[in-house]
Each structure stands twice: as C-alpha cells, then as structure tokens.
Design an enzyme around this catalytic site. Structure first.
Site, PDB file in Angstrom:
ATOM      1  N   ASP B 532      12.125  20.353  -4.977  1.00 23.72           N
ATOM      2  CA  ASP B 532      13.006  20.804  -3.897  1.00 23.72           C
ATOM      3  C   ASP B 532      13.134  22.324  -4.011  1.00 23.72           C
ATOM      4  OD1 ASP B 532      14.786  20.702  -1.835  1.00 23.72           O
ATOM      5  OD2 ASP B 532      16.449  19.894  -2.993  1.00 23.72           O
ATOM      6  N   GLU B 535      11.071  26.893  -1.221  1.00 28.08           N
ATOM      7  CA  GLU B 535      10.715  27.833  -0.125  1.00 28.08           C
ATOM      8  C   GLU B 535      10.364  29.220  -0.631  1.00 28.08           C
ATOM      9  OE1 GLU B 535      13.479  25.946  -0.228  1.00 28.08           O
ATOM     10  OE2 GLU B 535      12.698  24.351   1.024  1.00 28.08           O
ATOM     11  N   ASP B 608      17.313  18.764   4.811  1.00 25.50           N
ATOM     12  CA  ASP B 608      18.722  18.380   4.826  1.00 25.50           C
ATOM     13  C   ASP B 608      19.230  18.157   6.240  1.00 25.50           C
ATOM     14  OD1 ASP B 608      18.413  18.642   2.165  1.00 25.50           O
ATOM     15  OD2 ASP B 608      19.316  20.620   2.039  1.00 25.50           O
TER      16      ASP B 608
END
Lengths: 544, 974
Positions: B532, B535, B608
């Site tokens: 996760d 980015e 999310d």
C-alpha cells in the site's frame, strides 16, 4: 504434495467407493436408511422417491440433502463422525472429502481412507485430560461459588433482618414526626401571618432577586466552564494527534496557541523528551495564574467553594435575624435600658409592666415589633421537624434498599438465580495491557487507566447481562455489557462487552478493542463454575 | 488503507461536518501546475490562431537515415530555437505497432529515457519486411496483410499519421501542439540596480517566440505549491504532444480516474470536466466519485474506437501527465498530452479490432500473470484485525457459518510503530502459530508491507537500507530523504537502485539466512503481501507525495519516475515472494499504485473508496478501465472503505465484488465490523449465497485468467470489446461479459431496485443464470427489463456457451481441487454451444512445464444419424499446445498424461451434472456414446433456443454421467 499424492495413487477409488454404504449416518438414524422391497428409498423430507443405489452415490437427489449423508454432494447435509474412542460429532458436508483432517472427525471417516489416520485414541486421551483439568478448575471454582451462594444467603438474611429492624425504627420515627409536625404547625400558625408581612420587605424581595441572579450566573458559568473544558480536551487531542511534520499552518497555529493559553510545553519538545529519556515530560495544563482581584471581591477559589454556601442561606431565618437586628437600637432607648438603672428587686415588676406597656404601644402603633420568641420558636420547630423527616426518609430508603437488595440477590437479571454473583458486587479486577490498566468493577464500571498516570477513562457503566440470551440461562451469565463510557473524541461513547467463563479466580484475562472505542474483555470467575454434577445431565445430551 | 488518519483528524477538527471530504486544495489543478498551464495556454493560442497555426517542428530532409529493419531516423528542428537539435526515430514493429521516439540531441542535460526499461517486457522486435520510402515531403511505409496500413511521416511540419484503407486513424502533431522544452541555462538574476538608474527604461525587444510560447516565462524554474517549493534544478523540460483520432468518436483508458469508461470530454463545447485528466499517482483522501483528478495509479494507454476500427496510443512516460480530451464532432476525438519530463516514446497500436489492440499492448508490457488459485477466492480484510486471537476468531466464525473464504488480511496495526515485518508482541504473540492455524483450514494470510521505513535504529530493515545506501535522497542528492508517514519520520527504499533488489528479496525468506542477516522468520509461505502507500504516500510532502526534486538512482529526479515508482515496489515484492520457496510458488501481491506493466506483478484495487452508491457504481467503471489497460486482476473494496454501509448496500456490494476478478471486503478502522456473519437474515443468507456463487464460478474465473495471460484480452469485457461494431454499446459501462465464458452480468449499484435494464447487442438467446428465463436479442440490439430484487443478480448465459462450475461449497478454494463439475450447456439459436475449462495445480509454475488440463466442450447437432444433440469433450492442450499457457516458450507439445492430469484422473474428477438449456423436444434417451450407458435425467419442458417469445427455457438435467474431466467423451441427447 507429491509424496502425498503418490500415497494416494494405489487407492484409486471413487469418492464414494470403498466406503461403507451408510457412512456419515448417525447410528440412531440408521433405521431410516433401509431400502424398500422394490429397492427404492424416500428422501427423509418425503419429497422424492429414489433408487436405493442413489443413496450416498455422490450425487444430490433430495432437496433436503438426506440421500447424501456420507458425501459432499448435497450442500445442506451433515456427516456423522463416529469417533470411536472419543466423542462423535457432526461436520458439514462441505468438509467431507476436502483433503483436510477435521479435528472434529478424529477417526478420519470424512476423508478417503488413507488420508487421515484414526487419531481418536490420542485425541480422546488428550480431550479427557483437558476435560479433567477443566473439571478440576470447575470443581475448585464451584467450591468458591458455593461460598458465594452461602454469602448470598447470609447477605439476604442480613438484609431481611435489617429491613425488619428498619421497619420498626420507621414506625417509631413516624410517630415522632407526627408529634413534631403538630407542634410545628401550632407554633407556625402563630407566626405565619407576621412572617408573611415581613416578607413584603423590599430588602427581602431584593435579596430574593439577588439570589435568583446569582443562581442564574452560576448556571451560565458552569455551562461555560464545561464548554471550556471540552474545548480544551479537543485541543489536547489535536495537539497530541496532529502530525507536526505536516506543514498545515492552520493546525500548527491552533496547537501553538493552545499550548500558550494552557501553559503547556510544545508537543514536539515533549515527544523528543520521550524519545531520549524514555519517559514522558510532565504534562498537565498549568492552572491559570490567579488574576489579581479588587480588594473586596471574591477570588475564583471563593467563588468555587463558598458560593453554594451563600446560596443555601435560609433567607427566612435571615429575615428574622435582620428584624431582630434592626429592632435592637429601639431596645437601646431609655425604656429598654431602664433595667440597668433599676434596682434588682424591681426588675420582675418592671418586665411585666414593660411587656404590657410595649404591647399597649404596639396596639397603638407607636412601636411596631414582633413576638420574637414566637417566630424563632416556630423556626426551631420547623427545623426539628425537617430533621426528623429527613431521618425518616433515610430510614425508609434504607429499608427499601434492603428490600430491593433482598429481591436482587436471587433475581436472574441481577445476581443470578442462586445469588452467586452478589459476592462480586463492585469487586474490581484489572489487567495490564500495553500502556493501560483495564479495570473492571463488576456491576459497576469499567475503566481504562494509563499506567504512567493521567486521566482515567470510563469505558462504561454496567448495563445488563447478555441481552441476546434468556435471563437465567447459562448463556445469559457469560456476557456482561457496560455502556455509556466517556465519549471517544470523534467517535462513539466507549463501551465494553465482558465475556465470562469459569475460573478459579476473578480475573480479567484479555482486553481487545475490536472496534474503535468498543472493548471486549474476557474474564474468569468462580461464580460461573457450576458443580460438574449439575452439568452432567446437559453434557450427556450434548454428546449424543 | 487510507489517506489518512491524521488528515482525517485535521479535517474533522477544523471542519466537523464536511460533506465532501476530498481536499481539493491538497492537489494541483492544471492552472496550479506550471507546465500544464503552459501546455494548455499553448493549445489555447493554437485554437485562437486557427488555420494560421503551424507547428514550428520540422524534419530536416537531409538528415533522414534508414536503418536495418523498418527504422527511420531524422534530425528535427524547431523554428523557435534553431540552435537546438532533436532526434526523431520511427520504427515499425513486427506486429505493425509504430513506435515514435524523439529526444533532444546533445542537450544541456539528458531527458529521462528509461521508462521503457521498466514498463516493457523486452525490446520490441522491429519488422524486417516493412520498407520505408523516403520522399521529398515525407517518408511512407505501407504494410499489413492486406497492405491496408500506411504510416506517413511529414517533414514540414513534423507529423506522423497512421492510415487504414486511406482513412486517418491516428495523427500525431496534427494540431501542432508538439513541443519539447529544451534544457537551458537559468538566466542570471538582473544585476542589482545602481543608484540613479531608476529612470532608465529597459526596452525589451519583442519576443519572436511569443506566438507559440507566450510572451512571458511562466514557472520555468522554481515553482511553489502551498508551502512547498520545487527547486526544478534542470528548469523547464516538459513535453506537449497532440494526438488526434479523426475517425473515432470514443476514447477509453488512461486509468486511474473515477469516471465513466468512455472518457467524458475536458475541452470543447460544454465539457464534462474543466480540468484535464491527470496522471500523477496520488494518495487522495476520500476521492470524488466523478472527477478527472489523478488517483493511485497511472497507465498512459488510450483506446480510440469506432464502428470501423479500434486503435490505441501508448504514451510511455513516467512523469506527471495531463490529458485533454475533446471532440470536434461526434465521430472524432482530439487529445492533448502534456508531461513534465521525459522523452517522447509513443506507441501507435493499429488494431484494427479490440482483440488485436490488446494483443499489441500485451506484446509491449506483458499479459497479466496467472494468479494463484486462492487469490481468486474471497478475501476478508479490515483495518484491523487486532490480535492473533481476533484472527483465529474471525477464521472460526466463517467455519461455524460454513461460508467460504480464502484469505484473512492484516493491515498496518500488526506492527509496533508501523515497523513492517515486525509483529506487535502483545497482540500477536504467536504469529507463526496463528498463520499455521489459518493455513490448517486451507486458507492463506495477506500481511501489509508498506514502502516507508521508520527511521529507527532498532528497526533492522531501515538500518540495512541505510547501510546499503539504497534510500531515496533529498534534493541535491546527498543523505537520506526524510518524510512523514504512518510510523512518523520515515525514509523510502529506492527500488530504482539495483543495489536494493537482492536485499529486498532476501527479507521475505521465512527462514534464517546464512550469515545471520535479518529475514522474516516470523512468517511462512502461506503469507502473501499487500503493498500500500506506494504512490508513494508522504503525509507531509507536496500533494501527499515526494518532492519532485528528490533524487533516485542514476541521478534521476523523482519527477522523472514518479508514476513508475509504485510498480517497481510491487515488482520487487513479487519477485521476493516468488523466490522465497523452492520450487517457486505463485505469489500474490496487491498494490495500490501501478503503471503500465503492473499486470505482471499481481492485483490492484481502486483504493480508499467511500461506502456510497456513487462509489459502488463508479468502482465498476474503474475496474473496467483498469482491465482494458492490462490490469485485469482488479477490484474495489466491498462495502466501501469509509463509512458504515446499510445491509442493502452491503448486499449489493457483495454482488459487485463477486463479479470482479479481485474480490475483497475491507473497512476503515472507524467503521463497525461488517463481516458477512454479522448480518441478520435475510441479508446474511443472500451474502452467503453470493459467496457460494463466487466459489462455484471459480473455474470460470480461472479459465478466463488463462486466456488473458495468453492473449491480453481482459477478463471483464465491456460491450465495445465484445461487439465492436454495435455503436449502441460504446457508452455502456455498467454491464460486462466475463472472459469468453458467455456470462453477461449487470451488477445493481442503486438503492431500492427491483428490476433493471440490460442491453443485448446481438440476435441471440440469453438465459437467466438462475431462473433459466429466456430473453432474445435482435440484430439491432435490444434493451430488456429483468428482475433485480435484492437477492437477484442480473446474470445471463449467452446462447452458445458452456459454463463449467463446481457446485460444492467448500471453506476455501484449495479444498475444491478434486470436486466434480457441473456444465451448463446454453444452446444458441442454432442449437450449438461451446466453452473451455482450464485447470492446473493453482499454486506452482509446473503449468509452464505442461502440467495442466485444458478442455473444450462442444454441443452441436448430432451428425451421426442427424438427430439430437451431441455434447463432447476434446483436449485443447493437445490441439493448441503453444497457446495454452503464457511464459512457456518451449512448450510445443502437450502430454495428456502429465502428473497433474494424472492426479485428476486418479481422483476421478468428473462431470457430475449437465444442465442443458433450450432443447426443442423432450429427449427419448440420453447416453454416453463411448460406453452406450444410458443416463438418468429429468426434463422440464419450456422455451427452445430458437423461440423468440421468451419464457422459461426447456431444461434437461442429466444426472451424474460419470465422464471424466480429463477424458474425451460424448454424451448424446436423442
């Protein structure tokens, strides 16, 4: 994997092949599995007639799944594991032939032969040992429990006796109150009219207004103080929770501003301190410096502590005192002071004369004065009456409590049908976990207490036993609910579910916050340890 | 995970009830981004100039060179900067794809040119047969089997056009917006004014380049956003290029955006969005359900589609990119791409069918990997299961309710202070035992490992990364970049640095390493990984990510590689898991951030999302958009990450999730628990039946995965892919087909629905999967109304399909390996049907050595005797051994007796039931042709496949034919 497969290869049997025809059927149901003369069989729900060969043929024919007790073909059937040497058990059909040796099926009958060994002997052995150990705990617990029950009986007796003795005291007190009331009413009727007149005094009226104003101010002040405290809590949470490296100036300014206002060190310094020295820098909001107060004005402390006393002043009594005081100078007049000049012998005569004279003057309206003695006597009588009434009420409530205590002890929704929980009323047990001690005062309150000091949080007050079970059932006492604890900031009010089991000690064994601010305690208590003999009836049925 | 708690806290403190929690001011709009602003202004000037506008870029005819293969190289000049040299290279690949590359030649610095090395599986093979013809005004090449494709490179202005049958398909620089900002020296700041100079007026000469570049410099050097300043040490280096599709009215792709599949316009008349689509991987807190804002991943691939053809462009750049989409007319599309840095490396995919576009793109970036079987099951996740006891309890609850589940997940709270790999000893005192307990029920675990490393000298992972010097560096290139994430002060491993690779791979070894280096001994092979925040998410960074002037391996700035960064992380984690066991087992890695090529490293999800109907609906479209860009293994969090869905919404979300390739329920830490067993009836029973349906259909999903691993055609297929010539379907993105199975599903994503509308493109019969009700399409397409109450899923079998399922519910997919099959034979209007079924061990790579079973089932009119229907099974492995599995170049033959097939045979894995839909008449006899054995059957009369009037289909249920899945057989319905 490969070796396991090789092991299987020689077997090469169909899923149902090589197994007894009625594998998976409970012995008591075997009689239902017999073919008709025409070699057919009817589904147990009667829905369909099928060939006897279709029973346990690994194809689901019956809508109730009854034709496949021994395979996984019907998703709604179950498989009976005989488990000789241990206890038999049902498993769902989804576990049949799935390559896993079910713990519930120690004889391995749920899998192709050769996949799982029959471990019922060992499993049964281990189970019996475990069971023995459990029984031992249960027995020990049950002994303790019986002392709890004995306590409950004693307590019941004590409370009953107390209730009776209180009843007697109440009767006595009631008579006394009756008498006092009569006396007070008599004396009061004498002074009532006069008092009403006095209460018209502008001073008294103004005093009442002042009182109301003060009370209102106090209410408002409390509201604001509460609000300030809540804001402080919010800001404290922001201060501790915000990410100082995230350059949100608005947040940073809010934090800085709060720190200055509340006299707190900058949070970054505190965190650094923690990192380096491994202990938290003392963190309390500094009390605000006392602002200088004008000479005669009250300090904040006085306001906090003495305002209530002031407001509780008996204004009627004050009014009477005031009258006394105001009238005093008249007594300084020659008429009242004469006594000092009179020979002692004359005095009784003089007093008699004076009273008569003053009464005469009073009647004429020259001197306006009250019968001081009458009014203060009335007040005194009232006071004695109210004290006696209060005592009576106390006795009554004590008595009611004792009586309700008696009912609660053996009430299923309170201390259990046998009163076994009474002993533990407000017993506090706790467990340290992480940075907190988790306290549980049974039937009262659950708390989270930081081990390094700081504010305790209420996690909830006792609400009920297991709301999903019937009061009185064993399940009912395996769960307690505590609710309405301190509100989580940005979350719900904290609450606790306590899962209880039999143990020789009253102890919290684990604490988990399964959802935000919703805690689950597990705890043991001897109060749940029923004597194994009592259980036997149930157990045996279960094991069939 | 989410973006995230402290942001949430700040939001909640400052704005207690903020309806739209998306923090627009955290992220740039085009007007806040210097190069995007410059790019859009350029387009604006061009638009205003109309026909007088000409691109300043042109080819120098004398510089044109042909090289071996279909390669042409030429020098390019811009009339604006005659002293600057650009090099152009155009090559035609073996499969007809045109690759256009342009770079500044011997510039002051080097433009980033390594994106291809991360995204492409190999250097594409250049065609040997196609020949360029150099002319006076242009260079041309004609090719294609029908010689229908022509590529024209015009000199003045520079323009590259792909024609098919004389029709323009793709035009590069047709609008003249091509602009490669060359490297330049930062101008000296003007000398401080000396006294007495105030009155002097400096007369600046008129800027001759203003018509193109504007009359003043705009954020060429330092650039500030919020409190962050990007130092931009190399100054301006952006790349603008326009790409026109003059004959294509629909464009799709460029994920990831929360919007429709057919991309709404961002320019032109009344555009849907006012900002361009942005590709800049970002952790966007509570993203909007309709927006061109960039999200967690980026794939710069765009399909353009019309009734005539499908083409695509793949603009291979790793830096921030903005894309404007507009339409001159209904039948044409203009796009404008502005990137912050990097060379031009543009692939033009000529199609002309969607399937060919997929194949062309797959040859560039690879196909999705064949997932481990377990990862297609149901994943149960939550932030957070708080302890090993909690994990055991949840696992047990699924078993008690007898509902299937394959994977239990652990989010970040398993690790103390978010030091990933390390277990919190208080809450997870026995991690290995816990994992083994879960594994003992046939299940797996997925544990999160995020890319930020807590800067803590007691954290062995950080310490080693520091020692190896493989952490990302701050601007200037010295030291270690420090940012803020879950653990507080953190640093990030630079996976562009090869020095980090072996070490990262060693971390996941579940055993003690020789030499004593740290490895994850507190794990087992049953643990798979969730990546996760890659980015990367940096809480205190600009736009919640890294500063663009951070420095990576090779001296490249973060701006150059930002969009590639996330893929590299999951790539390395994937490799680490693959090599932790011997023989290797297929890993499962879930990533939030992705780039072109990420399909080679596992699954992604849409991040999310919010528990709203809008997010549920847009999630379906986002998964479709990802699918067409290669990422078939995709899904959205079931239930929505934020919020507490009511039971109705949760049921519908399970229906959505069960029809996505990746099927995971997940929830934020502030939400109530919502595991299926916590629901009350009837919702609970509906969810159970959905879960069982998913498991019954696992063979469909697995077979569909096999296909995409070979062809690249996505698993979820929107209308335009299946029916590329039916324009009524081009804008439909709420229903889709699953692989080649013939299954058509339309998940309901609205409240209070009892029926819904489904579009049928073709003149074919469709059968309701559950009720066997029939619907008949028409040649012009037809909208049908179908029941869709809460317990109903609009799921149809297209006539002509044979669907293989396994109808025995098990607790986990691993437990179904030897279960029998049910075949639904849905006869077409011509009384035929076919379908395939692919099986392997679902775990290892032995399928690449030929250990698999691949069957074809065909139903057709019985030729012998001419009466009845004949259903047969043939061996596709034998028939098409080279097409069976991906990654097995040497596999040219197939051994039907391979170890895996043998196991199935020995275990008598068979067909236990046929359900034949649409027969004309009640059969007289059903038998196995080979043995002559008569089979038991039930027949319910009803509509035949040829009927047009609807009604329930005639249904024949054949009981246990006992035909083996591994054998050739025929079943005759006479």
């Amino acid at each position: 994997m490969v070796s396991w497969l090789l092991f299987l290869l020689p077997l090469s049997v169909t899923a149902a092949g090589g197994r007894p025809k009625l594998v998976g059927v409970h012995p008591s149901a075997l009689s239902k599995y017999t073919p008709s003369k025409s070699n057919s069989w009817t589904c147990l729900d009667g829905s369909k007639q099928i060939s006897w060969d279709a029973v346990n043929d690994d194809y689901c024919d019956c809508s109730d799944g009854s034709d496949e007790p021994g395979t996984s073909a019907c998703s709604n059937s179950r498989f009976w594991c005989q488990n000789n040497g241990h206890i038999g058990a049902y498993i769902p059909s989804s576990r049949v032939g799935d390559g896993l040796c079910e713990p519930d099926c120690c004889d391995g009958s749920d899998e192709l032969s050769g996949v799982c060994k029959d471990s019922c002997k060992e499993v049964g052995e281990a189970y019996r040992k475990k069971r023995e150990a459990e029984l031992k705990i249960q027995r020990t617990g049950a002994k303790i429990r019986s002392t709890y029950i004995a306590f409950a009986h004693k307590e019941k007796k004590r409370l009953e006796d107390l209730a009776v003795s209180l009843l007697k005291q109440i009767a006595v007190k009631e008579k006394e109150v009756e008498k006092l009331r009569e006396h007070a009413e008599r004396t009061e009727s004498l002074s009532q009219a006069a008092l009403e007149h006095k209460k018209q005094s502008p001073l008294y009226q103004s005093l009442l207004n002042h009182k109301k104003a003060l009370q209102s101010l106090k209410r408002e002040q409390k509201k604001h103080a509460d609000r300030e405290r809540q804001l402080g809590d919010v800001l404290d949470a922001l201060r501790r929770g915000y990410n100082p490296n995230y350059q949100d100036m608005a947040v940073l300014e809010a934090v800085r501003g709060w720190e200055e206002l509340a006299g707190l060190p900058h949070i970054n310094d505190v965190k650094k301190g923690e990192g380096e020295e491994g202990e938290a820098v003392e963190e309390t909001r500094a009390p605000k410096l006392e602002e200088p107060v004008d000479d005669d004005l009250w300090t904040a402390d006085e306001l906090d502590n003495e305002l209530d006393d002031l407001l509780q002043t008996d204004y009627t009594a004050l009014l009477l005192d005031h009258e006394e005081h105001i009238n005093a100078p008249t007594e300084d007049s020659i008429l009242f002071k004469l006594t000092s000049y009179l020979p002692e012998d004359w005095l009784p005569h003089y007093e008699a004369w004076k009273d008569g004279f003053v009464e005469w003057l009073d009647t004429l309206g020259v001197v306006r004065s009250e019968n001081h003695a009458a009014s203060s006597e009335s007040t005194r009588a009232q006071q004695i009456l109210s004290e006696a009434t209060a005592e009576l009420n106390r006795l009554k409530s004590e008595q009611a409590q004792a009586e309700s205590g008696v009912t609660k002890i053996f009430h299923p929704e309170h201390f259990g049908t046998r009163g076994e929980w009474k002993k533990l009323d407000n017993t506090c047990i706790e467990l340290n976990f992480g940075d907190y001690d988790y306290e549980l005062c049974l039937f009262n309150e659950a708390k989270q207490k930081p081990t390094r000091g700081g504010t305790n949080f209420s996690l909830g007050k006792f609400k009920s036993w297991n709301p999903d079970a019937t009061p009185g059932s064993p399940e009912y006492y395996k769960k307690q609910v505590y609710q309405n604890g301190a509100r989580c900031w940005n979350g719900p009010e904290r609450s606790v579910v306590v899962l209880l089991s039999c143990g020789t000690e009253n102890a919290v064994t684990s604490v988990q916050e399964l959802e935000k601010c919703e805690y689950q305690y597990t705890a043991t208590s001897p109060a749940l340890c029923t004597p194994p003999e009592e259980d036997n009836g149930n157990k045996n049925r279960d094991e069939l | 995970m989410w973006a995230r708690s402290f942001l949430g806290i700040v939001t909640l403190v400052l704005v207690v009830q903020d309806a739209a929690a998306f923090k627009a001011h955290d992220f740039k709009t085009c007007s806040q981004s210097g190069f995007c602003r410059r790019g859009r202004a350029l387009a604006q000037r061009a638009q205003e100039a109309k026909s007088s506008w000409t691109s300043p870029y042109s080819i120098e005819p004398t510089s044109v060179v042909l090289e071996e293969g279909a390669v042409v190289k030429a020098g390019v000049k811009s009339s604006l900067y005659p002293e600057i040299n650009f090099g152009l290279e155009v090559r035609i690949q073996e499969d007809g794809v045109v690759r256009v590359r342009m770079d500044e030649a011997s510039g002051l610095h080097k433009r980033y040119d390594e994106a291809a090395s991360w995204a492409l599986i190999s250097n594409p093979v250049t065609s040997r047969s196609v020949k360029w013809t150099v002319g006076k005004k242009d260079i041309r090449a004609v090719y294609g089997t029908k010689k229908d494709i022509e590529v024209v490179i015009s000199y003045q202005p520079l323009q590259v056009t792909l024609y098919r049958n004389g029709k323009e398909q793709v035009v590069v620089n047709g609008q003249g917006l091509l602009h490669m900002e060359h490297f330049r020296k930062k101008p000296e700041p003007p000398a401080p004014k000396t006294e007495g100079s105030e009155e002097q007026t400096v007369i600046e000469p008129p800027n001759p380049r203003a018509w193109f570049e504007g009359d003043k410099e705009d954020d060429l050097w330092e650039e500030t956003f919020g409190t962050w300043t990007d130092s931009k040490p190399k100054g301006p280096e952006s790349l603008s290029v326009d790409i026109n599709f003059p004959n294509h009215g629909f464009v799709y792709g460029i994920p990831q955006h929360a919007t429709r599949l057919a991309l709404p316009s961002t320019k032109g008349e009344s555009p849907t969005f006012t900002d361009p689509y942005r590709l800049y991987n970002a952790d966007v807190f509570e993203y909007l359900a309709s927006s061109p804002v960039s999200l967690y991943g980026s794939i710069p691939l765009m399909h353009a589609h019309s009734e005539d053809s499908t083409v695509a462009v793949f603009h291979l750049v790793g830096s921030e990119t903005w894309i404007d989409v507009s339409h001159d007319s209904e039948k044409s599309t203009q796009t404008h791409w502005v990137s912050e840095s990097g060379i031009l490396d543009l692939f033009i995919l000529p199609g002309p069918t969607p399937d060919e576009v997929f194949a062309q793109y797959a040859r560039l970036t690879g196909t999705p990997v064949l997932p481990a079987q377990f990862s297609l099951g149901y994943h149960q996740c939550r932030w957070n299961y708080v302890s090993s006891e909690d994990v055991r309890t949840v696992n047990k609850r699924f078993d008690e309710e007898d509902i299937p589940m394959d994977v239990l997940w652990l989010d970040i709270e398993y690790s103390p202070d978010h030091k990933y790999f390390i277990w919190n000893e208080k809450t997870f005192p026995d991690p290995v035992e816990m994992i083994n307990d879960v594994a003992a029920t046939g299940r797996k675990m997925v544990v999160i490992v995020d890319p930020h490393l807590k800067r803590d000298s007691s954290y062995p992972v950080f310490e080693k990364a520091k020692e190896l010097g493989v952490l990302v560096k701050p601007k200037g290139g010295e030291g270690e970049y420090e940012g803020w994430c879950w653990p507080g002060s953190s640093s990030w491993v630079d996976f562009f640095n090869p020095g980090a690779w072996d070490w990262w791979k060693s971390l996941f070894k579940p055993y003690q390493l020789e030499g004593g280096a740290w490895s994850w001994t507190q794990s087992t092979e049953d643990v798979h990984i969730w990546n996760d925040m890659n980015e990367p998410s940096v809480f205190n960074g600009p736009e919640i990510t890294m500063p663009k002037d951070n420095v990576h391996h090779g001296g490249w700035e973060h701006r150059d590689i930002h969009n590639i960064n996330g893929m590299l992380y999951s790539n390395l984690t994937w490799q680490a898991l693959a090599v932790r066991s011997d023989p290797p087992k297929r890993p499962f890695v879930l990533t939030r951030s992705f780039f072109a090529g990420s399909q080679r490293f596992g699954a992604m999800w849409t991040g999310d999302n919010l528990g709203t109907w809008e997010h549920m609906a847009v999630g379906v479209k986002m998964v479709l958009a990802n699918s067409i860009a290669g990422l078939s293994f995709a899904g959205s969090d079931v239930g929505g990450f934020f919020g507490n869905p009511d039971p109705e919404m949760l049921v519908r979300w399970y229906q959505v999730g069960a029809f996505a390739p990746f099927f995971r329920a997940h929830a934020h830490i502030d939400t109530k628990r919502r595991e299926p067993y916590l629901l009350a009836s009837p919702h609970k029973d509906i969810v159970y039946s959905i879960l069982r349906l998913r498991y019954a259909m696992l063979p469909v999903w697995y077979t569909a995965f096999r296909e995409t691993t070979v062809t690249g055609v996505p698993i979820l297929r929107p209308q335009y892919i299946v029916f590329p010539k039916d324009k009524n379907g081009f804008d439909i993105d709420d229903q889709y087909y699953i692989g080649s199975s013939g299954l058509l599903v339309k998940p309901v994503t609205q409240k209070d629905v009892t029926e819904t509308n489904v579009y049928l493109s073709d003149d074919q019969i469709y059968y309701d999967y559950f009720s066997f009700a029939t619907y008949r399409g028409t040649p012009k397409g037809k909208h049908i109304t179908v029941p869709a109450a809460l317990h109903q899923i609009p799921l149809f079998i297209r006539g002509g399909s044979i669907v293989s399922t396994r109808e025995r519910p098990r607790r986990a997919s691993s437990r179904m390996a030897y279960d029998p099959f049910t075949l639904r034979v849905a006869l077409s209007k011509d009384d035929t049907a076919k379908g395939d079924l692919y099986l392997d061990d679902g775990e290892t790579y032995t399928h690449q050595q030929g250990q698999y079973v691949w069957r074809q089932f065909v139903a057709e009119k019985n030729k012998k005797g001419g009466k009845g229907i004949r259903i047969s099974s043939t061996d596709l492995g034998k028939l098409k051994p080279t097409e069976a599995v991906e990654g097995a170049p040497g596999l040219t033959t197939y051994d039907p007796k391979n170890v895996y097939a043998k196991t199935l045979e020995d275990r008598n894995v068979r067909v236990e039931k046929f359900i034949v839909l649409g027969l004309k008449n009640k059969p007289k006899s059903v038998k196995v042709e080979e043995t002559g054995e008569e089979l038991a059957w039930d027949y319910i009369p009803g509509a035949a496949s040829t009927d047009k009037k609807g009604g329930m289909a005639a249904t024949l249920i054949i009981k246990d034919p006992k035909v083996k899945i591994t054998s050739d057989w025929s079943v005759l319905i006479l």
